[in-house]
Write a protein that holds these residues in place. Structure first.
Motif, PDB file in Angstrom:
ATOM      1  N   GLN A   1      -1.914  -3.640  -7.356  1.00  0.00           N
ATOM      2  CA  GLN A   1      -3.075  -2.958  -6.104  1.00  0.00           C
ATOM      3  C   GLN A   1      -2.556  -1.143  -6.853  1.00  0.00           C
ATOM      4  O   GLN A   1      -3.934  -1.007  -6.734  1.00  0.00           O
ATOM      5  CB  GLN A   1      -2.350  -2.687  -5.075  1.00  0.00           C
ATOM      6  CG  GLN A   1      -3.442  -2.271  -4.728  1.00  0.00           C
ATOM      7  CD  GLN A   1      -2.891  -2.495  -2.487  1.00  0.00           C
ATOM      8  OE1 GLN A   1      -2.447  -0.901  -1.112  1.00  0.00           O
ATOM      9  NE2 GLN A   1      -2.479  -3.747  -2.224  1.00  0.00           N
ATOM     10  N   LEU A   2      -2.421  -0.742  -7.592  1.00  0.00           N
ATOM     11  CA  LEU A   2      -1.499   0.157  -8.653  1.00  0.00           C
ATOM     12  C   LEU A   2      -3.085   0.379  -9.283  1.00  0.00           C
ATOM     13  O   LEU A   2      -3.320   1.164  -9.290  1.00  0.00           O
ATOM     14  CB  LEU A   2      -0.670   0.604  -8.766  1.00  0.00           C
ATOM     15  CG  LEU A   2      -0.646   1.874  -9.946  1.00  0.00           C
ATOM     16  CD1 LEU A   2      -0.572   3.007  -8.669  1.00  0.00           C
ATOM     17  CD2 LEU A   2       1.244   1.698 -10.514  1.00  0.00           C
TER      18      LEU A   2
ATOM     19  N   VAL B   1       2.115   2.123  -3.402  1.00  0.00           N
ATOM     20  CA  VAL B   1       1.623   2.706  -4.490  1.00  0.00           C
ATOM     21  C   VAL B   1       1.145   3.809  -4.070  1.00  0.00           C
ATOM     22  O   VAL B   1       0.465   4.629  -5.412  1.00  0.00           O
ATOM     23  CB  VAL B   1       0.348   1.799  -4.189  1.00  0.00           C
ATOM     24  CG1 VAL B   1      -1.398   1.566  -4.523  1.00  0.00           C
ATOM     25  CG2 VAL B   1       0.360   0.061  -4.706  1.00  0.00           C
ATOM     26  N   GLU B   2       0.573   4.007  -2.456  1.00  0.00           N
ATOM     27  CA  GLU B   2       0.690   5.297  -2.203  1.00  0.00           C
ATOM     28  C   GLU B   2       1.161   6.350  -3.596  1.00  0.00           C
ATOM     29  O   GLU B   2       0.764   8.040  -3.555  1.00  0.00           O
ATOM     30  CB  GLU B   2      -0.266   5.872  -0.997  1.00  0.00           C
ATOM     31  CG  GLU B   2      -1.262   5.011  -0.498  1.00  0.00           C
ATOM     32  CD  GLU B   2      -1.768   5.204   0.933  1.00  0.00           C
ATOM     33  OE1 GLU B   2      -0.084   6.237   1.542  1.00  0.00           O
ATOM     34  OE2 GLU B   2      -2.568   4.906   1.261  1.00  0.00           O
ATOM     35  N   MET B   3       3.021   6.218  -3.220  1.00  0.00           N
ATOM     36  CA  MET B   3       3.516   6.963  -3.467  1.00  0.00           C
ATOM     37  C   MET B   3       3.572   7.208  -4.769  1.00  0.00           C
ATOM     38  O   MET B   3       3.463   8.308  -5.816  1.00  0.00           O
ATOM     39  CB  MET B   3       5.224   6.252  -3.052  1.00  0.00           C
ATOM     40  CG  MET B   3       6.051   7.118  -3.215  1.00  0.00           C
ATOM     41  SD  MET B   3       7.771   7.348  -2.163  1.00  0.00           S
ATOM     42  CE  MET B   3       8.907   7.677  -3.524  1.00  0.00           C
TER      43      MET B   3
ATOM     44  N   THR C   1       7.424   3.897   5.446  1.00  0.00           N
ATOM     45  CA  THR C   1       6.090   4.441   5.994  1.00  0.00           C
ATOM     46  C   THR C   1       6.218   3.794   7.486  1.00  0.00           C
ATOM     47  O   THR C   1       6.285   2.762   7.365  1.00  0.00           O
ATOM     48  CB  THR C   1       4.745   4.675   5.546  1.00  0.00           C
ATOM     49  OG1 THR C   1       4.490   3.101   5.323  1.00  0.00           O
ATOM     50  CG2 THR C   1       4.606   5.358   4.351  1.00  0.00           C
TER      51      THR C   1
ATOM     52  N   LEU D   1      -6.353   1.031  -7.127  1.00  0.00           N
ATOM     53  CA  LEU D   1      -6.419   2.686  -6.947  1.00  0.00           C
ATOM     54  C   LEU D   1      -5.954   3.835  -8.388  1.00  0.00           C
ATOM     55  O   LEU D   1      -7.377   5.024  -8.379  1.00  0.00           O
ATOM     56  CB  LEU D   1      -5.611   2.745  -6.245  1.00  0.00           C
ATOM     57  CG  LEU D   1      -5.512   2.811  -4.428  1.00  0.00           C
ATOM     58  CD1 LEU D   1      -6.038   1.241  -4.196  1.00  0.00           C
ATOM     59  CD2 LEU D   1      -4.530   3.646  -4.234  1.00  0.00           C
TER      60      LEU D   1
ATOM     61  N   ILE E   1       1.001   7.074  -7.003  1.00  0.00           N
ATOM     62  CA  ILE E   1       0.206   7.468  -7.182  1.00  0.00           C
ATOM     63  C   ILE E   1       0.263   9.079  -6.777  1.00  0.00           C
ATOM     64  O   ILE E   1      -0.137  10.295  -7.949  1.00  0.00           O
ATOM     65  CB  ILE E   1      -1.468   7.939  -6.290  1.00  0.00           C
ATOM     66  CG1 ILE E   1      -1.772   6.014  -6.563  1.00  0.00           C
ATOM     67  CG2 ILE E   1      -2.707   8.688  -6.914  1.00  0.00           C
ATOM     68  CD1 ILE E   1      -2.814   6.399  -8.282  1.00  0.00           C
ATOM     69  N   SER E   2       0.783   9.898  -5.887  1.00  0.00           N
ATOM     70  CA  SER E   2       1.177  10.920  -5.656  1.00  0.00           C
ATOM     71  C   SER E   2       1.975  11.526  -6.348  1.00  0.00           C
ATOM     72  O   SER E   2       1.698  12.334  -6.798  1.00  0.00           O
ATOM     73  CB  SER E   2       1.232  11.064  -3.722  1.00  0.00           C
ATOM     74  OG  SER E   2       2.666  10.480  -4.096  1.00  0.00           O
TER      75      SER E   2
ATOM     76  N   ARG F   1       0.761  -0.936   0.226  1.00  0.00           N
ATOM     77  CA  ARG F   1       0.146   0.028   0.253  1.00  0.00           C
ATOM     78  C   ARG F   1       0.830   1.445   0.192  1.00  0.00           C
ATOM     79  O   ARG F   1       0.490   2.364  -0.146  1.00  0.00           O
ATOM     80  CB  ARG F   1      -0.973  -0.150   1.315  1.00  0.00           C
ATOM     81  CG  ARG F   1      -1.796   1.268   1.420  1.00  0.00           C
ATOM     82  CD  ARG F   1      -3.046   0.857   0.404  1.00  0.00           C
ATOM     83  NE  ARG F   1      -3.723   2.377   0.300  1.00  0.00           N
ATOM     84  CZ  ARG F   1      -5.298   2.918   0.264  1.00  0.00           C
ATOM     85  NH1 ARG F   1      -5.349   2.045  -0.547  1.00  0.00           N
ATOM     86  NH2 ARG F   1      -5.226   4.190  -0.056  1.00  0.00           N
ATOM     87  N   SER F   2       1.936   1.119   0.879  1.00  0.00           N
ATOM     88  CA  SER F   2       2.961   2.195   1.034  1.00  0.00           C
ATOM     89  C   SER F   2       3.558   2.694  -0.296  1.00  0.00           C
ATOM     90  O   SER F   2       3.310   4.012  -0.857  1.00  0.00           O
ATOM     91  CB  SER F   2       3.839   1.925   1.825  1.00  0.00           C
ATOM     92  OG  SER F   2       3.462   2.168   3.443  1.00  0.00           O
TER      93      SER F   2
END
Length: 632
Positions: A388-389, A336-338, A520, A392, A340-341, A333-334
């Motif tokens: 997962q990317l 993937v969030e990076m 994270t 999202l 996207i950002s 998850r960490s």
């Protein structure tokens, strides 16, 4: 002192048999509603410590603590209840020893029988073998003092108490305090063992014959029956690269001897360090090569506190019988969030615009700034992170394409590309999420950049060696690449103290991050729990679930048996030879499990506890054996 063959075991109570000082816990109970609770509890602790290290008169310390406690007889049942919860872990584990040697075990304590007898009685220790002080109560049941005629209420009381017992035989003392050492100093004991599982005092350990971080160590040293096959404090753990503190805590709690090093080690350094290490924990920088493994004769397992394992020679690990575990899902998850950002930041050129603002430049313009909605995101590598990317990204309006060399099920509305070239030509944004296998070196080079659209956004949050950095630089400078986010590099500093050197420094609309995609707090805590748990499960039970290189076996809990773990080269007939050895020694097999891969065979055999010890030698001697160990 007259000597004989009989062995007697003298064990302290506070901070030895239990993890705590009982009067400290009594204070927490009796002072629960006192406005002076915190200050009084600290006073009790300070007085206890001074008494234990020999710098304070024991009787004086006892009198002062009881006067501060303000305790009552009614508090004692609650105290017993609490103390039963904190019996030292290694004592709990070895209840069989206490049952077997009940007649020869004595508790000699400066504590009080009132609470000691109910605790140790659960471990077969007889009330008459408990030598301790006794409380005095007033007519209302308040604890007002102690029996001053009892030798244990005075300095040197344990020495006088042991003299009065007149034990004939070899005497071994286990304790954490200076008063326990005094027994040996008086010539009344063969050996004094400083017990450090709960507390360690320098003036005690420096006088000990042996330091015993657990009761298992004491039993092991004296060849007495024990609940585990090898003391965990003898299992050396080396953790590199600032592995999260939760991992350190988990491994220390298990009883291992843990050494921590903040940076990575180069090959020469690791060759020197690895010699006595049983468990190695690394992240992405440390390279575990064949040469390192050739010098690692005690190594049982490696934990990669990350997703990738390309920094480890997995084939050499197999040949040495070293099981490798990683954290394939913990930081997904960490990352993937990076990703996207960074896509948003790069499409809007926010990093460069922010840098200009810090320089005092106001550049209000929509030039080169785009929404992500409707753009095509090409994901190279559709594993845990890529998939997962995909989910999202689609949820915020991106059209997802993906390519993977293995057959992968598309999630949501993602479209599979039949070739890498197809994905490169269609995508507005490209994100790499491949593994670190050697075949992936420079899979994105000059040829692949030419196949991309002009003005593409490019991300690599996977492995440093999969992109030709010089080619990337050239394509950023000629504007083929409109923006790039790079988190991993072919060469990375070993520690935060070393300079980061890269051709990508200073380039426009380029986000450079120090390999922190999975860094994270949530991800690192997840990894710090997951990886140690897998290693401890392997060492404790032989289970290899989620091992990167070993055949995966999920084993039942060992019950009323000994477990033989045999790792060997995958050759025909090994299982038959193992069973022939067991048959020759008339050993009954309780359960047996086998799994192989192309290199090794992994056989687990549970047998009855009673067996000829020569069988161990015979099993180790079977041709093509790599590693053998016994669990019980």
């Amino acid at each position: 002192m007259s000597k004989g063959n009989k062995k007697y075991f003298i064990i302290d109570f506070d901070s030895t048999f239990t993890q705590v000082e009982a009067l400290d816990i009594l204070g927490e109970i009796s002072l629960k509603d006192s406005p002076e609770r915190a200050s009084r509890l600290q006073q009790i602790k300070d007085i206890t410590d001074k008494g234990m290290n020999g710098s304070f008169s024991f009787r004086e310390s006892l009198e002062q603590r009881i006067s501060i406690l303000n305790a009552h007889k009614n508090h004692l049942p609650k105290l017993v209840e609490e103390l039963k919860k904190v019996v030292s872990t290694s004592f709990k584990r070895n209840a069989d020893f206490f049952e077997k040697y009940a007649d020869r075990i004595y508790i000699i304590s400066n504590g009080f029988k009132d609470f000691i007898v109910p605790i140790v009685g659960d471990y077969y220790i007889k009330p008459e073998n408990v030598c301790a002080n006794e409380f005095e109560f007033d007519t209302d049941g308040n604890i007002v003092g102690f029996d001053k005629e009892n030798v244990l209420s005075s300095n040197n009381g344990k020495v006088e108490q042991l003299k009065s017992l007149e034990l004939k035989g070899d005497i071994y003392v286990i304790g954490d305090g200076y008063t326990d050492y005094e027994i040996k100093a008086a010539g009344l004991a063969n050996k004094f063992y400083a017990f450090t599982e709960n507390v360690e005092r320098a003036n005690v350990t420096e006088n000990a014959d042996h330091i015993t971080p657990s009761f298992d160590e004491f039993l092991y040293l004296n060849k007495l029956n024990t609940a585990i096959s090898y003391p965990k404090n003898r299992i050396n753990v080396l953790l590199l690269e600032s592995v999260h503190s939760k991992a350190i805590e988990n491994l220390k709690k298990e009883g291992y001897n843990v050494e921590v090093y903040p940076a990575g080690l180069d090959e020469d350094e690791l060759v020197k360090k690895i010699k006595n290490v049983s468990i190695l924990g690394i992240r992405s920088k440390t390279q575990v090569t064949k040469r390192v493994l050739d010098n690692a004769n005690r190594l049982i397992s490696i934990g990669a506190f990350c997703i990738g394992t390309n920094q480890i020679d997995l084939e050499a690990c197999l040949e040495k019988g070293v099981a490798v575990f990683n954290a394939p899902f913990s930081n997904t998850r960490s990352v993937v969030e990076m990703a996207i950002s960074e896509i948003i930041l790069l499409l809007r050129q926010l990093s460069d615009r922010s840098a200009k603002m810090h320089e005092g430049i106001w550049d209000k313009s929509a030039k080169g700034s785009f929404e992500i909605r409707g753009k095509k995101l090409g994901i190279i590598g559709y594993g845990n992170i890529g998939a997962q990317l995909s989910v999202l990204a689609e949820s915020i309006g991106l059209q997802v394409l993906y390519f993977d060399i293995e057959e992968k099920l598309a999630l949501g509305n993602a479209t599979k590309c039949e070739s890498l070239e197809e994905l490169l030509g269609e995508s507005d944004i490209i994100s790499l999420h491949v593994d670190g296998r050697k075949e992936n070196a420079n899979i994105i080079g000059e040829k692949e950049f030419k196949q991309m659209k002009d003005g593409v956004i490019f991300l690599n949050l996977s492995r440093g060696h999969v992109v030709d950095i010089d080619a990337l630089k050239n394509n950023i400078l000629n504007s083929k690449i409109a923006g790039a986010g790079i988190d991993v590099f072919p060469e990375e500093p070993k520690s935060n103290d070393d300079e980061f050197v890269s051709p990508l420094r200073g380039l426009p609309n380029v986000l450079l991050t120090p390999h922190i995609g999975g860094s994270t707090l949530e991800a690192q805590e997840n990894i710090a729990t997951f990886v140690p748990n897998k290693i401890m499960e392997y060492i404790n039970t032989g289970s290899t679930t989620n091992s990167v290189n070993f055949p995966n076996l999920q084993l039942p809990t060992l019950q009323n048996a000994h477990r033989l773990i045999h790792i060997h080269l995958n050759m025909p007939g090994i299982l038959a030879k193992i069973n022939q050895v067991l048959a020759d020694h008339q050993i009954n097999i309780v359960g047996q499990y086998l799994k192989t891969n192309e290199v090794i065979g992994y056989v687990i055999t549970d047998i009855d506890k009673e067996y000829d010890k020569d069988v161990i030698k015979a099993l180790r001697s079977i041709e093509h054996t790599i590693k053998f160990r016994v669990l019980y």
